[in-house]
Design a protein around this motif. Structure first.
Motif, short mmCIF file in Angstrom:
data_model
loop_
_atom_site.label_atom_id
_atom_site.label_comp_id
_atom_site.label_asym_id
_atom_site.label_seq_id
_atom_site.Cartn_x
_atom_site.Cartn_y
_atom_site.Cartn_z
N TRP A 372 0.84 -1.21 0.00
CA TRP A 372 0.00 0.00 0.00
C TRP A 372 0.87 1.26 0.00
O TRP A 372 0.61 2.24 -0.67
N LYS A 373 1.96 1.23 0.81
CA LYS A 373 2.83 2.40 0.85
C LYS A 373 3.50 2.63 -0.50
O LYS A 373 3.68 3.77 -0.94
N LYS A 376 1.29 4.43 -2.75
CA LYS A 376 1.07 5.81 -2.34
C LYS A 376 -0.37 6.24 -2.59
O LYS A 376 -0.66 7.26 -3.22
N ILE A 377 -1.31 5.46 -2.12
CA ILE A 377 -2.72 5.79 -2.29
C ILE A 377 -3.43 5.71 -0.96
O ILE A 377 -2.95 5.06 -0.03
N ASP A 378 -4.55 6.39 -0.90
CA ASP A 378 -5.42 6.36 0.27
C ASP A 378 -6.59 5.43 -0.04
O ASP A 378 -7.41 5.75 -0.91
N PRO A 379 -6.69 4.26 0.63
CA PRO A 379 -7.78 3.32 0.31
C PRO A 379 -9.16 3.95 0.41
O PRO A 379 -10.04 3.66 -0.39
N VAL A 380 -9.37 4.83 1.40
CA VAL A 380 -10.70 5.46 1.54
C VAL A 380 -10.99 6.34 0.34
O VAL A 380 -12.11 6.35 -0.20
N SER A 381 -9.98 7.11 -0.12
CA SER A 381 -10.17 7.99 -1.27
C SER A 381 -10.48 7.18 -2.52
O SER A 381 -11.38 7.52 -3.30
N GLU A 412 -3.56 3.13 -9.72
CA GLU A 412 -3.43 3.23 -8.28
C GLU A 412 -3.80 1.94 -7.57
O GLU A 412 -3.12 1.52 -6.64
#
Length: 486
Positions: A372-373, A376-381, A412
């Motif tokens: 995930w790092k 570089k993404i926000d799972p919620v977004s 992403e």
């Protein structure tokens, strides 16, 4: 002797003090949504709750935590036949294959079911919740002064309430359904052969409000017949529906002559109105069969058998040493010492291997976090980007949905899953909508399914979220200068 039950519900925290007969001496509701607010630390929320308890003259103590159906994942699994002491490991293994989370990140417990499958396997019903979420809830309650000893779920508690106050057999002779309602929230639960076999929760909308309930009952009956074919539901017990005539009329239409409204007897009430507290009262009632209990804080574990190999080695080594001492004297003494050293090294190697294997799940979890790092993404977004383009459940719904990181130049993440739609055109419209709004869609063939008569089209979702590339501010500024010179 009264005991305290705490329900961590959507609309607040409910607390009752009740004895083993169901008599309630205290019932209060912290009407707040702050307990779901993760911007507060567990310590801060615990202090807020402690202050409120003091204003209500409530003295915290030992308590049982009650988790609503919508907070836990309830799943039925079919396992190969095995001894009871091996069943916990099999449940963990199968649950890990079904869950998107690492098994060590879940608080998991199960109950055994009677299986009608011809393969001779073992059916179980599992209940699980994110271990970090459960730990946070417990920390909040501990800060407030409670000592939480058990954590169960509302389907089990409501079943105990119906058994106590309606004389229900919980499906011993024929499957029975329990419908619990609290305002617009409804839980559907089916008991078969004396055990919980199916549970589902929903929120009734303001318009066309009975449609989800009608569909939920239909899906529940279909799910029951998949595990226990050719059976009918004997009785339907309605809890908390006395003031909703529309729901009662629908239940009477679905189960004519077999609907029974269950309420706590007036002789056990210490308050004018304790509607909505039925699950908490049920959680305080004794369960005669411990095999039907769910406790996410004290789950079933494999009973470790005593390892007698060490004693065998000691006994054999001692006998060999004595024999060699008699035959070879000092030479045998040296040999015995070397053998003892080798045995100690083997034990050390075995212990090291065991510790390395115990760390495998944590290593896998760290690798997932690193993925995930790297993305570089926000799972919620990313989830919100997909949700904004999904149609309502009146056209289609997803029964499975997984989010995976993608380390690529233009993507992403990837969403995969399985859903059901009313028409094939609904699936095509969804793919078209996603393709036009920043998603790379890999079309999948649709099939016809009998799982849900209202949604007969089964489809698979496979889309990638394309990265949003911002324009270069330097290029934009340069363009502006050239435009001004012109």
């Amino acid at each position: 002797m009264s005991q305290q039950i705490i329900e961590w519900s959507i609309d607040g925290i409910r607390i009752v003090s009740a004895d083993a007969t169901g008599r309630v001496s205290q019932a209060v509701l912290w009407d707040s949504f702050e307990h779901h607010d993760t911007s507060f630390t567990a310590q801060e929320l615990g202090e807020k709750l402690k202050k409120w308890l003091s204003s209500q003259s409530i003295s915290p103590g030992t308590a049982t935590l009650l988790l609503p159906r919508e907070m836990v994942v309830v799943r039925q699994l079919q396992l190969p036949q095995s001894p009871d002491d091996e069943l916990p490991d099999l449940v963990k293994f199968q649950s890990a294959s079904k869950s998107s989370m690492a098994i060590d990140d879940l608080a998991l417990d199960y109950i055994k079911l009677e299986s009608s499958a011809s393969g001779g396997g073992q059916a179980v019903l599992t209940a699980s919740i994110d271990r970090k979420r459960l730990r946070r809830i417990r920390e909040i309650l501990t800060t407030a002064g409670f000592e939480v000893q058990h954590a169960t779920i509302t389907p089990i508690a409501i079943g105990q309430f119906v058994k106590q106050f309606a004389g229900a057999s919980l499906g011993q002779s024929q499957p029975e359904m329990v419908v619990f309602q609290r305002k617009s929230l409804i839980e559907l639960t089916i008991f078969d052969r004396g055990a919980l076999v199916f549970s589902h929760s929903m929120v009734l909308p303001e318009t066309n409000r009975l449609k989800p309930l009608e569909s939920g009952i239909t899906r529940s009956i279909i799910a029951l017949n998949q595990t226990h074919p050719n059976v009918d539901i004997d009785h339907c017990f309605a809890v908390g529906t006395a003031e909703d005539e529309d729901v009662l009329q629908l239940l009477n239409k679905k189960f004519p002559g077999n609907v029974k409204v269950v309420q706590i007897p007036e002789s056990l009430k210490s308050f004018s109105d304790i509607n909505g507290y039925e699950p908490l009262i049920g959680a305080g009632l004794p369960i005669a069969n411990s095999d039907s209990r769910i406790d996410l804080l004290n789950p079933r574990k494999r009973a470790e058998k005593p390892d007698r190999r060490k004693w065998y080695w000691i006994g054999g080594g001692t006998a060999a040493a004595l024999l060699m001492l008699m035959v070879y004297g000092s030479f045998s003494s040296r040999k015995s010492g070397l053998e003892a050293s080798i045995a100690a090294l083997n034990d050390s190697i075995s212990e090291t291997d065991r510790k390395l294997k115990e760390g495998d799940p944590q290593l896998e979890a760290f690798q997932n976090i690193d993925s995930w790092k790297t993305g570089k993404i926000d799972p919620v977004s990313v989830w919100n980007r997909l949700r904004n383009h999904m149609p309502g459940t009146d056209r289609l719904y997803m029964s499975e949905l997984r989010l995976q990181p993608v380390v690529a130049t233009d993507s992403e993440a990837r969403f995969t899953g399985v859903g059901f739609a009313r028409l094939r055109n609904d699936v095509d419209n969804l793919n078209q909508q996603l393709a036009e709004n920043g998603f790379r869609v890999t079309p999948q063939a649709t099939t016809t399914s009998s799982r849900d008569p209202d949604y007969p089209i089964r489809f698979e979702l496979n889309v990638e979220v394309i990265k949003i590339v911002d324009s270069d501010p330097k290029v934009t500024q340069s363009s502006k200068k050239q435009s001004s010179k012109s």
